[in-house]
Design a protein around this motif. Structure first.
Motif, PDB file in Angstrom:
ATOM      1  N   UNK A   5       0.886  -1.184   0.231  1.00 43.93           N
ATOM      2  CA  UNK A   5       0.130   0.124  -0.151  1.00 43.93           C
ATOM      3  C   UNK A   5       0.955   1.377   0.020  1.00 43.93           C
ATOM      4  N   UNK A   6       2.005   0.932   0.043  1.00 42.92           N
ATOM      5  CA  UNK A   6       2.939   2.362   0.072  1.00 42.92           C
ATOM      6  C   UNK A   6       2.826   3.250  -1.335  1.00 42.92           C
ATOM      7  N   UNK A   7       2.393   2.767  -2.476  1.00 46.42           N
ATOM      8  CA  UNK A   7       2.073   3.597  -3.471  1.00 46.42           C
ATOM      9  C   UNK A   7       1.053   4.312  -3.551  1.00 46.42           C
ATOM     10  N   UNK A   8      -0.173   3.911  -2.510  1.00 49.44           N
ATOM     11  CA  UNK A   8      -1.301   4.854  -2.377  1.00 49.44           C
ATOM     12  C   UNK A   8      -1.193   6.336  -2.271  1.00 49.44           C
ATOM     13  N   UNK A   9      -0.414   6.742  -1.267  1.00 45.24           N
ATOM     14  CA  UNK A   9      -0.075   8.194  -1.001  1.00 45.24           C
ATOM     15  C   UNK A   9       0.451   8.929  -2.335  1.00 45.24           C
ATOM     16  N   UNK A  10       1.144   8.275  -3.121  1.00 49.64           N
ATOM     17  CA  UNK A  10       1.574   9.013  -4.395  1.00 49.64           C
ATOM     18  C   UNK A  10       0.539   8.919  -5.458  1.00 49.64           C
ATOM     19  N   UNK A  19     -10.623  15.256  -2.019  1.00 49.36           N
ATOM     20  CA  UNK A  19      -9.572  16.095  -1.634  1.00 49.36           C
ATOM     21  C   UNK A  19      -9.438  17.343  -2.686  1.00 49.36           C
ATOM     22  N   UNK A  20      -9.104  18.424  -2.271  1.00 47.90           N
ATOM     23  CA  UNK A  20      -8.611  19.401  -3.061  1.00 47.90           C
ATOM     24  C   UNK A  20      -7.308  19.908  -2.735  1.00 47.90           C
ATOM     25  N   UNK A  21      -6.636  19.587  -1.678  1.00 47.88           N
ATOM     26  CA  UNK A  21      -5.128  20.303  -1.240  1.00 47.88           C
ATOM     27  C   UNK A  21      -4.299  19.110  -1.456  1.00 47.88           C
ATOM     28  N   UNK A  22      -3.098  19.545  -1.712  1.00 51.24           N
ATOM     29  CA  UNK A  22      -2.115  18.476  -1.860  1.00 51.24           C
ATOM     30  C   UNK A  22      -1.608  18.045  -0.679  1.00 51.24           C
ATOM     31  N   UNK A  23      -1.526  18.954   0.386  1.00 52.06           N
ATOM     32  CA  UNK A  23      -1.053  18.469   1.711  1.00 52.06           C
ATOM     33  C   UNK A  23      -1.984  17.527   2.352  1.00 52.06           C
ATOM     34  N   UNK A  24      -3.381  17.979   1.980  1.00 53.81           N
ATOM     35  CA  UNK A  24      -4.262  17.106   2.472  1.00 53.81           C
ATOM     36  C   UNK A  24      -4.333  15.532   1.944  1.00 53.81           C
ATOM     37  N   UNK A  25      -3.908  15.515   0.693  1.00 46.30           N
ATOM     38  CA  UNK A  25      -3.777  14.331   0.000  1.00 46.30           C
ATOM     39  C   UNK A  25      -2.579  13.550   0.424  1.00 46.30           C
ATOM     40  N   UNK A  26      -1.400  14.049   0.902  1.00 46.51           N
ATOM     41  CA  UNK A  26      -0.307  13.535   1.610  1.00 46.51           C
ATOM     42  C   UNK A  26      -0.780  12.925   2.903  1.00 46.51           C
ATOM     43  N   UNK A  27      -1.586  13.821   3.762  1.00 53.63           N
ATOM     44  CA  UNK A  27      -1.845  13.272   4.965  1.00 53.63           C
ATOM     45  C   UNK A  27      -2.744  12.020   5.174  1.00 53.63           C
ATOM     46  N   UNK A  28      -3.991  12.367   4.313  1.00 52.79           N
ATOM     47  CA  UNK A  28      -4.710  11.292   4.394  1.00 52.79           C
ATOM     48  C   UNK A  28      -4.245  10.013   3.750  1.00 52.79           C
ATOM     49  N   UNK A  29      -3.322  10.069   2.459  1.00 58.76           N
ATOM     50  CA  UNK A  29      -2.939   8.849   1.818  1.00 58.76           C
ATOM     51  C   UNK A  29      -2.102   7.994   2.801  1.00 58.76           C
ATOM     52  N   UNK A  30      -1.248   8.864   3.735  1.00 61.02           N
ATOM     53  CA  UNK A  30      -0.211   7.964   4.361  1.00 61.02           C
ATOM     54  C   UNK A  30      -0.845   7.505   5.477  1.00 61.02           C
TER      55      UNK A  30
END
Length: 325
Positions: free
Chosen positions: A69-74, A161-172
Motif C-alpha cells: 500500500x505504500x504507493x497509495x499516497x503517491x 480532496x482539494x489540497x496536496x497537503x491533505x492528499x499526502x496526510x490522508x494517503x499516508x
C-alpha cells in the motif's frame, strides 16, 4: 495414597516404589551384600521438528499489505495535484478526460509494478515462504489484483480532496493504519482455520479495502504454519483465497466507478463540475433533440398553413423574400 502425591495415581506409584525399595534392601541385607538404589529420570524419546511458524508467516498478513500500500499516497497526491490548473489547461487545449485517465492510470500501473517487483524479489532473497512454497500463480494473482484495487482506491480518495497537503496526510494515514485495522478485524471476525471457512455475514465485509487483501494473504500464509503451503488446486478450493480474489475485482470496479463519478460532480477550485446525472446525458440528449425538432417542425407546418390561408400574409412574405435576395 493421596498423602504421597497430588493425585491417587502418583501416590500409588510412589508407595509401590517405596515398598519395592524396602523389599530389595531387606533381601540384600540378609544375603550379606546390602544394595543401594539410585533413582534417576530418563527423558522420553522424541523427534526434533522444525518450527511451525516463522516470523515472516506470523507478521506477513500485516507487513505485506503495508508494503503493497505504500504507493497509495503517491496515487492520491498526483491526482489531487493535477486536479487544479494543470488539468483545466489541458482540457482547454482539447484533451479529453478519458485520455487523461488512461495515461494517468498507465503511469500508476508502471509505478506499482516496479514497487511490487522489488517487494517480490526481496521476499525471495530473504526466503519468505509466500514466494518459495506457495504456488506463484496464486501469489501473482493476489499482487496484481491488489494493484488495480489500490489504484482505484487512490482515485476514489482523491475525488474528495482539494489540497496536496491533505492528499499526502490522508494517503499516508490510510496506508499506515488501514492494514492494522483490517488485520485486527481479520483476527476478531474471521475464524483462523486452515481451510479459510467463512460465514455469510463475513462476506460483505470484504467490500472494505484492504480487507480482501489480508483475507487472501491469510489463506495463503496460514496453511504454511501447519507445514503445508497451498498448491494451485488447494488455493482455488480455499474460501479465504477465492473470496479475497473475487472481492479484489469487485472493489476495483466499484471504487473506480465511484471515484470517476465523484471527481466529475464534486465542486472544485478550478473548472466546472458536471451535473449529478451527466452519465445519462447520452440517453436524454437524443430525446430532447428530437422533441425540439418535432416542435419546430410542427410550428413550421402551422406557419405554412397560415400563409396559404391568408393572401395578404403570403404577398408580404414574397416581398420580404425578394428584399433578402
Amino acid at each position: 495414597l493421596k498423602s504421597f502425591g497430588h493425585c491417587g495415581v502418583i501416590g500409588a506409584s510412589y508407595l509401590l516404589d517405596t515398598v519395592n525399595g524396602a523389599y530389595i534392601r531387606n533381601i540384600s541385607t540378609q544375603l550379606g551384600s546390602p544394595m543401594q538404589r539410585i533413582v534417576t529420570a530418563q527423558r522420553m524419546p522424541s523427534i526434533e521438528v522444525a518450527k511451525a511458524q516463522q516470523i515472516s508467516d506470523l507478521m506477513g498478513t500485516f507487513f505485506f499489505p503495508f508494503i503493497l500500500m505504500l504507493t497509495l499516497p503517491l496515487v492520491v497526491y498526483t491526482i489531487v495535484n493535477e486536479k487544479g490548473k494543470l488539468r483545466e489547461m489541458m482540457k482547454l487545449m482539447g484533451m479529453r478526460m478519458r485520455n487523461y485517465w488512461l495515461v494517468t492510470t498507465f503511469y500508476f500501473v508502471i509505478m506499482y509494478t516496479l514497487s511490487a517487483s522489488i517487494f517480490l524479489i526481496m521476499s525471495a532473497l530473504l526466503g519468505f515462504r509466500m514466494i518459495w512454497q506457495v504456488n506463484l500463480i496464486l501469489v501473482f494473482s493476489v499482487v496484481i489484483l491488489w494493484g488495480t484495487c489500490n489504484i482505484a482506491l487512490g482515485i476514489f480518495i482523491a475525488a474528495w480532496l482539494q489540497s496536496g497537503l491533505a492528499a499526502v496526510v490522508v494517503g499516508y494515514l490510510y496506508a499506515l493504519f488501514a492494514p492494522t485495522i483490517t488485520v485486527l478485524l481479520e483476527m476478531m471476525l474471521f475464524i483462523p482455520e486452515p481451510d479459510g471457512s467463512m460465514t455469510w455475514w463475513q462476506i460483505p465485509l470484504l467490500l472494505i479495502p484492504p480487507l480482501p487483501l489480508t483475507r487472501a494473504l491469510s489463506g495463503l500464509l496460514l496453511p504454511c504454519q501447519f507445514y503445508h503451503c497451498p498448491t494451485l488446486t488447494e488455493g482455488l478450493q480455499n474460501p479465504a483465497i477465492v473470496w479475497g480474489l473475487i472481492f479484489l475485482v469487485i472493489d476495483t470496479i466499484y471504487l473506480a466507478i465511484l471515484g470517476f463519478y465523484f471527481d466529475a460532480i464534486l465542486p472544485r477550485q478550478w473548472g466546472i463540475r458536471k451535473s449529478p446525472f451527466f452519465f445519462v446525458d447520452w440517453i436524454i440528449r437524443p430525446i430532447i433533440r428530437k422533441m425540439k425538432y418535432d416542435s419546430l417542425y410542427s410550428k413550421g407546418e402551422d406557419l405554412a398553413k397560415k400563409i396559404q390561408d391568408d393572401p395578404k400574409l403570403a404577398e408580404s412574405v414574397k416581398k420580404e423574400h425578394a428584399l433578402i435576395q
